[in-house]
Scaffold this motif. Sequence first.
Motif, mmCIF file in Angstrom:
data_model
loop_
_atom_site.group_PDB
_atom_site.id
_atom_site.type_symbol
_atom_site.label_atom_id
_atom_site.label_comp_id
_atom_site.label_asym_id
_atom_site.label_seq_id
_atom_site.Cartn_x
_atom_site.Cartn_y
_atom_site.Cartn_z
ATOM 1 N N THR A 141 1.005 -1.102 0.022
ATOM 2 C CA THR A 141 -0.069 -0.034 0.025
ATOM 3 C C THR A 141 0.890 1.058 0.058
ATOM 4 O O THR A 141 2.071 1.067 0.160
ATOM 5 C CB THR A 141 -0.881 -0.040 1.158
ATOM 6 O OG1 THR A 141 -1.850 0.980 0.947
ATOM 7 C CG2 THR A 141 -0.266 0.256 2.564
ATOM 8 N N LEU B 178 -4.331 5.651 5.751
ATOM 9 C CA LEU B 178 -3.473 4.693 6.204
ATOM 10 C C LEU B 178 -3.751 3.634 7.336
ATOM 11 O O LEU B 178 -3.682 2.577 7.311
ATOM 12 C CB LEU B 178 -2.115 5.048 6.196
ATOM 13 C CG LEU B 178 -1.041 4.320 6.550
ATOM 14 C CD1 LEU B 178 -0.889 3.098 5.551
ATOM 15 C CD2 LEU B 178 0.488 4.862 6.416
ATOM 16 N N GLU C 33 -4.701 -0.094 7.749
ATOM 17 C CA GLU C 33 -4.189 -0.842 8.503
ATOM 18 C C GLU C 33 -5.079 -1.881 9.655
ATOM 19 O O GLU C 33 -4.776 -3.129 9.811
ATOM 20 C CB GLU C 33 -3.110 -0.286 9.284
ATOM 21 C CG GLU C 33 -2.138 0.115 8.324
ATOM 22 C CD GLU C 33 -0.900 0.810 9.093
ATOM 23 O OE1 GLU C 33 0.438 1.261 8.470
ATOM 24 O OE2 GLU C 33 -1.121 1.664 10.043
ATOM 25 N N THR D 190 4.274 -0.853 3.305
ATOM 26 C CA THR D 190 3.823 0.376 2.878
ATOM 27 C C THR D 190 4.996 1.308 2.291
ATOM 28 O O THR D 190 6.207 1.233 2.585
ATOM 29 C CB THR D 190 3.560 1.087 4.183
ATOM 30 O OG1 THR D 190 2.531 0.564 5.109
ATOM 31 C CG2 THR D 190 2.822 2.416 4.018
ATOM 32 N N THR E 238 5.029 5.451 9.352
ATOM 33 C CA THR E 238 5.341 4.019 9.019
ATOM 34 C C THR E 238 6.694 3.533 9.352
ATOM 35 O O THR E 238 6.768 2.654 10.543
ATOM 36 C CB THR E 238 5.107 4.047 7.649
ATOM 37 O OG1 THR E 238 6.096 4.713 6.810
ATOM 38 C CG2 THR E 238 3.818 4.558 6.902
ATOM 39 N N SER F 10 8.304 -0.458 5.998
ATOM 40 C CA SER F 10 7.963 0.529 5.019
ATOM 41 C C SER F 10 9.196 0.739 3.913
ATOM 42 O O SER F 10 10.400 0.631 4.214
ATOM 43 C CB SER F 10 7.480 1.740 5.449
ATOM 44 O OG SER F 10 8.409 2.332 6.058
#
Length: 310
Positions: free
Chosen positions: A14, A24, A28, A40, A52, A56
């Motif tokens: 994502t 976001l 989640e 992410t 994040t 990520s």
Amino acid sequence: KTIPTGLERVVLLTAANYQFRDFLRNWELFSESHGLQWVTLALDDEVYFNITKKDSIRLPYEKQVTGKVGGFRTASYNKLVCNKIRMVLQILENCVDTTVVFSDVDNVFLKDPFQHDLGKMLASKRFDYIYQVNVQEILEPRMDPCVKEGVSVIKGKTGFHAGNTGFHALRSTSNTKDLLRETLERCDARKNKIDDQTLLWKVLEERNETWKHCTAMTGLQQDGKESKEAGPSKSSSGIQNDSTITEQEMESNSQLSQYCCLDPYFYRTGQRYVPKTDSGELITYHANFEGSKKKKLKQVDGWHLPKEVE
């Protein structure tokens, strides 16, 4: 959580910038509730360092869009959305035999899509590109032309609709990577004023010698049985586990790639009003198109972020 057979090489990705940090967090919450794991893409440093960081990917600073992103097809918007294509391609180029499932943060997993049609289609390894239909005119289950007739682009009341790059799956094949490279080349053109989604589907249309749409109702069932996930009131009976384009054509031409849609009844996009009789059967809901994204998500019980966190 045990990874289902056939999905061992699937990466869920994502992406968000700081402007979309609440979406976001909400995305989640739903993904965690299904026991999913994901990576992410942090589209700016603000979201990377403040939200994040763990699990990520930080977008290189020179590619980031700083400040508030403008509206649809503005320069900042196009740069932002093209960066999502850029990072999907980077993963496919560096990870052998991998499929990336990309989801925007306003595309909420109300149920686990990997336990539904998406998971079956991924596990079959027959489709190089699986897409969410970008349409607001919702028909009964298995009745959308892309599912029933194997047609990818339909002229409806609101105009042409095809796939939505806010939720799609891409295998690391040469045709898929070429598709993304060409899309990015057009994205990065100095005078480009078109979004990533329109560009990708334009390239796909132009490459009709190597890309073929799957046949009607392909990959939605196993052994001709009804899909339990479809729900008792919206039966998908009669849908066969048909062969794609033709098995002979695929076997005789290894250069061909198939793309196939997710049934828009279950993988819904952008409706302002979702009937209560439908909402319990949705697998995903994408709050795109015009209107309040939060309001759209709340109507399908797709917003679980506590007010004190917002």
